[in-house]
Design a protein around this motif. Structure first.
Motif, PDB file in Angstrom:
ATOM      1  N   PRO A 160     -90.849  13.679 -18.317  1.00 41.76           N
ATOM      2  CA  PRO A 160     -89.691  12.804 -18.087  1.00 41.76           C
ATOM      3  C   PRO A 160     -88.910  12.465 -19.347  1.00 41.76           C
ATOM      4  O   PRO A 160     -87.684  12.301 -19.285  1.00 41.76           O
ATOM      5  CB  PRO A 160     -90.305  11.556 -17.448  1.00 41.76           C
ATOM      6  CG  PRO A 160     -91.750  11.600 -17.779  1.00 41.76           C
ATOM      7  CD  PRO A 160     -92.104  13.048 -17.875  1.00 41.76           C
ATOM      8  N   VAL A 161     -89.584  12.366 -20.488  1.00 40.73           N
ATOM      9  CA  VAL A 161     -88.888  12.062 -21.741  1.00 40.73           C
ATOM     10  C   VAL A 161     -88.011  13.242 -22.161  1.00 40.73           C
ATOM     11  O   VAL A 161     -86.843  13.070 -22.530  1.00 40.73           O
ATOM     12  CB  VAL A 161     -89.889  11.705 -22.857  1.00 40.73           C
ATOM     13  CG1 VAL A 161     -89.167  11.522 -24.192  1.00 40.73           C
ATOM     14  CG2 VAL A 161     -90.651  10.428 -22.501  1.00 40.73           C
ATOM     15  N   LEU A 162     -88.565  14.460 -22.082  1.00 37.92           N
ATOM     16  CA  LEU A 162     -87.797  15.645 -22.452  1.00 37.92           C
ATOM     17  C   LEU A 162     -86.655  15.886 -21.467  1.00 37.92           C
ATOM     18  O   LEU A 162     -85.561  16.307 -21.859  1.00 37.92           O
ATOM     19  CB  LEU A 162     -88.709  16.869 -22.496  1.00 37.92           C
ATOM     20  CG  LEU A 162     -89.825  16.841 -23.538  1.00 37.92           C
ATOM     21  CD1 LEU A 162     -90.678  18.097 -23.431  1.00 37.92           C
ATOM     22  CD2 LEU A 162     -89.258  16.709 -24.944  1.00 37.92           C
ATOM     23  N   ARG A 163     -86.909  15.611 -20.195  1.00 39.86           N
ATOM     24  CA  ARG A 163     -85.877  15.797 -19.176  1.00 39.86           C
ATOM     25  C   ARG A 163     -84.695  14.857 -19.417  1.00 39.86           C
ATOM     26  O   ARG A 163     -83.537  15.274 -19.379  1.00 39.86           O
ATOM     27  CB  ARG A 163     -86.497  15.544 -17.795  1.00 39.86           C
ATOM     28  CG  ARG A 163     -85.543  15.788 -16.640  1.00 39.86           C
ATOM     29  CD  ARG A 163     -86.305  15.875 -15.317  1.00 39.86           C
ATOM     30  NE  ARG A 163     -87.005  14.652 -14.958  1.00 39.86           N
ATOM     31  CZ  ARG A 163     -88.333  14.519 -14.887  1.00 39.86           C
ATOM     32  NH1 ARG A 163     -89.125  15.542 -15.172  1.00 39.86           N
ATOM     33  NH2 ARG A 163     -88.883  13.370 -14.529  1.00 39.86           N
ATOM     34  N   GLN A 276     -91.516  -6.534 -22.245  1.00 41.23           N
ATOM     35  CA  GLN A 276     -92.371  -5.791 -21.316  1.00 41.23           C
ATOM     36  C   GLN A 276     -92.101  -4.293 -21.402  1.00 41.23           C
ATOM     37  O   GLN A 276     -93.028  -3.483 -21.302  1.00 41.23           O
ATOM     38  CB  GLN A 276     -92.151  -6.288 -19.885  1.00 41.23           C
ATOM     39  CG  GLN A 276     -92.775  -7.644 -19.605  1.00 41.23           C
ATOM     40  CD  GLN A 276     -92.637  -8.035 -18.142  1.00 41.23           C
ATOM     41  OE1 GLN A 276     -91.740  -7.585 -17.441  1.00 41.23           O
ATOM     42  NE2 GLN A 276     -93.546  -8.895 -17.685  1.00 41.23           N
ATOM     43  N   TYR A 277     -90.840  -3.942 -21.592  1.00 39.91           N
ATOM     44  CA  TYR A 277     -90.518  -2.529 -21.774  1.00 39.91           C
ATOM     45  C   TYR A 277     -91.146  -2.010 -23.062  1.00 39.91           C
ATOM     46  O   TYR A 277     -91.795  -0.953 -23.076  1.00 39.91           O
ATOM     47  CB  TYR A 277     -89.007  -2.285 -21.807  1.00 39.91           C
ATOM     48  CG  TYR A 277     -88.689  -0.929 -22.376  1.00 39.91           C
ATOM     49  CD1 TYR A 277     -88.988   0.225 -21.664  1.00 39.91           C
ATOM     50  CD2 TYR A 277     -88.168  -0.790 -23.671  1.00 39.91           C
ATOM     51  CE1 TYR A 277     -88.770   1.476 -22.206  1.00 39.91           C
ATOM     52  CE2 TYR A 277     -87.938   0.457 -24.222  1.00 39.91           C
ATOM     53  CZ  TYR A 277     -88.242   1.592 -23.478  1.00 39.91           C
ATOM     54  OH  TYR A 277     -88.046   2.837 -24.033  1.00 39.91           O
ATOM     55  N   ARG A 278     -90.978  -2.746 -24.155  1.00 38.67           N
ATOM     56  CA  ARG A 278     -91.529  -2.313 -25.441  1.00 38.67           C
ATOM     57  C   ARG A 278     -93.042  -2.119 -25.349  1.00 38.67           C
ATOM     58  O   ARG A 278     -93.608  -1.206 -25.959  1.00 38.67           O
ATOM     59  CB  ARG A 278     -91.208  -3.344 -26.528  1.00 38.67           C
ATOM     60  CG  ARG A 278     -91.666  -2.911 -27.926  1.00 38.67           C
ATOM     61  CD  ARG A 278     -91.631  -4.091 -28.892  1.00 38.67           C
ATOM     62  NE  ARG A 278     -90.285  -4.499 -29.205  1.00 38.67           N
ATOM     63  CZ  ARG A 278     -89.580  -4.052 -30.244  1.00 38.67           C
ATOM     64  NH1 ARG A 278     -90.116  -3.165 -31.059  1.00 38.67           N
ATOM     65  NH2 ARG A 278     -88.373  -4.496 -30.471  1.00 38.67           N
ATOM     66  N   LEU A 284     -87.663   1.734 -18.708  1.00 40.64           N
ATOM     67  CA  LEU A 284     -86.406   1.378 -19.354  1.00 40.64           C
ATOM     68  C   LEU A 284     -85.356   0.917 -18.356  1.00 40.64           C
ATOM     69  O   LEU A 284     -84.524   0.056 -18.673  1.00 40.64           O
ATOM     70  CB  LEU A 284     -85.888   2.585 -20.140  1.00 40.64           C
ATOM     71  CG  LEU A 284     -84.558   2.417 -20.882  1.00 40.64           C
ATOM     72  CD1 LEU A 284     -84.636   1.292 -21.911  1.00 40.64           C
ATOM     73  CD2 LEU A 284     -84.156   3.726 -21.542  1.00 40.64           C
ATOM     74  N   VAL A 285     -85.396   1.457 -17.145  1.00 43.26           N
ATOM     75  CA  VAL A 285     -84.372   1.111 -16.160  1.00 43.26           C
ATOM     76  C   VAL A 285     -84.363  -0.380 -15.830  1.00 43.26           C
ATOM     77  O   VAL A 285     -83.326  -0.928 -15.443  1.00 43.26           O
ATOM     78  CB  VAL A 285     -84.572   1.952 -14.869  1.00 43.26           C
ATOM     79  CG1 VAL A 285     -85.831   1.546 -14.131  1.00 43.26           C
ATOM     80  CG2 VAL A 285     -83.350   1.856 -13.967  1.00 43.26           C
ATOM     81  N   GLY A 317     -81.885   9.213 -11.668  1.00 37.16           N
ATOM     82  CA  GLY A 317     -83.029   8.330 -11.900  1.00 37.16           C
ATOM     83  C   GLY A 317     -83.847   8.711 -13.130  1.00 37.16           C
ATOM     84  O   GLY A 317     -85.062   8.512 -13.156  1.00 37.16           O
ATOM     85  N   LEU A 318     -83.193   9.221 -14.161  1.00 31.33           N
ATOM     86  CA  LEU A 318     -83.916   9.752 -15.304  1.00 31.33           C
ATOM     87  C   LEU A 318     -84.624   8.696 -16.138  1.00 31.33           C
ATOM     88  O   LEU A 318     -85.585   9.005 -16.846  1.00 31.33           O
ATOM     89  CB  LEU A 318     -82.961  10.544 -16.198  1.00 31.33           C
ATOM     90  CG  LEU A 318     -82.357  11.793 -15.548  1.00 31.33           C
ATOM     91  CD1 LEU A 318     -81.313  12.423 -16.459  1.00 31.33           C
ATOM     92  CD2 LEU A 318     -83.441  12.803 -15.212  1.00 31.33           C
ATOM     93  N   ARG A 319     -84.156   7.452 -16.062  1.00 29.71           N
ATOM     94  CA  ARG A 319     -84.790   6.404 -16.855  1.00 29.71           C
ATOM     95  C   ARG A 319     -85.850   5.622 -16.076  1.00 29.71           C
ATOM     96  O   ARG A 319     -86.438   4.699 -16.620  1.00 29.71           O
ATOM     97  CB  ARG A 319     -83.710   5.444 -17.382  1.00 29.71           C
ATOM     98  CG  ARG A 319     -82.898   6.059 -18.529  1.00 29.71           C
ATOM     99  CD  ARG A 319     -81.760   5.192 -18.966  1.00 29.71           C
ATOM    100  NE  ARG A 319     -81.294   5.577 -20.293  1.00 29.71           N
ATOM    101  CZ  ARG A 319     -80.235   5.042 -20.901  1.00 29.71           C
ATOM    102  NH1 ARG A 319     -79.543   4.097 -20.280  1.00 29.71           N
ATOM    103  NH2 ARG A 319     -79.888   5.421 -22.113  1.00 29.71           N
ATOM    104  N   ASN A 320     -86.085   6.037 -14.849  1.00 31.71           N
ATOM    105  CA  ASN A 320     -87.090   5.346 -14.038  1.00 31.71           C
ATOM    106  C   ASN A 320     -88.517   5.586 -14.524  1.00 31.71           C
ATOM    107  O   ASN A 320     -89.414   4.823 -14.231  1.00 31.71           O
ATOM    108  CB  ASN A 320     -86.993   5.786 -12.567  1.00 31.71           C
ATOM    109  CG  ASN A 320     -85.683   5.372 -11.936  1.00 31.71           C
ATOM    110  OD1 ASN A 320     -84.869   4.683 -12.551  1.00 31.71           O
ATOM    111  ND2 ASN A 320     -85.458   5.786 -10.712  1.00 31.71           N
ATOM    112  N   ALA A 321     -88.698   6.693 -15.272  1.00 30.82           N
ATOM    113  CA  ALA A 321     -90.047   7.041 -15.719  1.00 30.82           C
ATOM    114  C   ALA A 321     -90.202   6.924 -17.237  1.00 30.82           C
ATOM    115  O   ALA A 321     -91.201   7.356 -17.789  1.00 30.82           O
ATOM    116  CB  ALA A 321     -90.391   8.476 -15.277  1.00 30.82           C
TER     117      ALA A 321
END
Length: 322
Positions: A160-163, A276-278, A284-285, A317-321
């Motif tokens: 997901p990060v590379l995508r 919480q994200y950090r 991130l979403v 939805g790329l930032r969902n993961a």
């Protein structure tokens, strides 16, 4: 808010034809990627290519493999060494690099002796030893002429990060192409940099500062000279993957534009979600969505045109993961 990824036309991407389900592999099969053929195809227009079929090897065919020096291998038949497709594949790569001037990225088939970007097996002439350090002949020739173009292997897009990183670069590239079609100018370059300021800060904080200095000297260079120099550095910076730390830093900067508009409880909620994200608790979403909610209520013209808040279509939805 405005949508920075809006474009006059959908991005066009080159792709290994087997990834779209076309039966072009040596055995008459394919390597269809549902991510490409079902998901991404809703947002981009693909230009499928199979270099081996294009140079006349046919389907089905004797498979080829890389042999010799990993830095300059030959593509030869796996049983008939006299079948040498090296020059034909390289020539086709150069031809398509020039012809496909309007694509915004390329997705290659991994491990392929023609299309693999890295870690392709290269056999030694004794047939007993092999190194996984080669690059496909077509891919090598193509990428040498298109160094700024976002490229990726299909298998790596499962990450997901590379995508997300790849699609961020694709849409940035498409935005730049649209700008160039309108005509480069100093003001256009400055505006583009302003739009990608926070995305750059997330991907490569060091280059973010360097590119800011470069754009600051815009008046000292002709736009047609400054533009390609700036964009090459931008694409190199965006290739570096953002981290939870750098994303969190950008989120804090964006919060600063809301400090006069939010009450104490709203500020505390934003800070809690960023933390919480950090810490890896939420993706991130989550903080991004809350920030966009607050900016919808308290519009800021500068923030509204920031690519960072929506660098690619939300439906992906790329930032969902992340």
């Amino acid at each position: 808010m405005s949508l920075p990824f809006d474009l006059p036309q959908r991005p066009r991407l080159g792709i290994s034809a087997c990834l779209l389900g076309e039966p072009v592999r040596y055995n008459g099969g394919h390597k269809e990627s549902s991510l490409c053929s079902l998901t991404l195809a809703q947002h981009v227009d693909f230009v499928p290519l199979c270099p081996e079929v294009a140079i006349g090897l046919g389907t089905p065919r004797e498979p080829i493999r890389l042999v010799g020096d990993p830095s300059a291998p030959r593509a030869v038949g796996s049983t008939r060494r006299q079948l040498d497709a090296t020059e034909a594949l390289a020539a086709y790569g150069r031809t398509m690099a020039n012809e496909l001037s309007d694509i915004s990225g390329y997705i290659f088939m991994q491990k392929s002796p023609s299309c693999g970007l890295e870690r392709v097996t290269v056999y030694q002439t004794d047939g007993q030893h092999a190194a996984r350090s080669g690059r496909g002949i077509f891919a090598r020739a193509f990428c040498a002429l298109r160094p700024d173009l976002p490229v990726e292997e299909a298998g790596r897009l499962d990450d997901p990060v590379l995508r997300e990183n790849f699609l961020t670069r694709v849409y940035a590239f498409a935005q730049w192409q649209a700008l160039c079609r309108q005509g480069l100018s100093h003001n256009a370059i400055i505006a583009f940099h302003s739009r990608y300021k926070y995305q750059l800060m997330a991907n490569d904080p060091v280059q973010y500062k360097a590119l800011g200095r470069l754009v600051g000297t815009a008046g000292e260079h002709p736009a047609e000279e400054l533009g390609p120099r700036y964009f090459s550095a931008l694409m190199a910076a965006l290739t570096k993957r953002a981290t939870r730390r750098t994303h969190s830093n950008v989120l804090q900067h964006l919060c600063g534009y809301l400090k006069k508009h939010l009450n104490r409880a709203e500020k505390a909620e934003l800070q809690r979600l960023i933390e919480q994200y950090r810490s890896g608790i939420v993706p991130l979403v989550v903080p991004i969505t809350l920030l966009k909610h607050h900016f919808n209520g308290h519009p800021d013209r500068y923030i509204a045109q920031q690519a960072y808040l929506q660098p690619h279509p939300e439906a992906l939805g790329l930032r969902n993961a992340l």
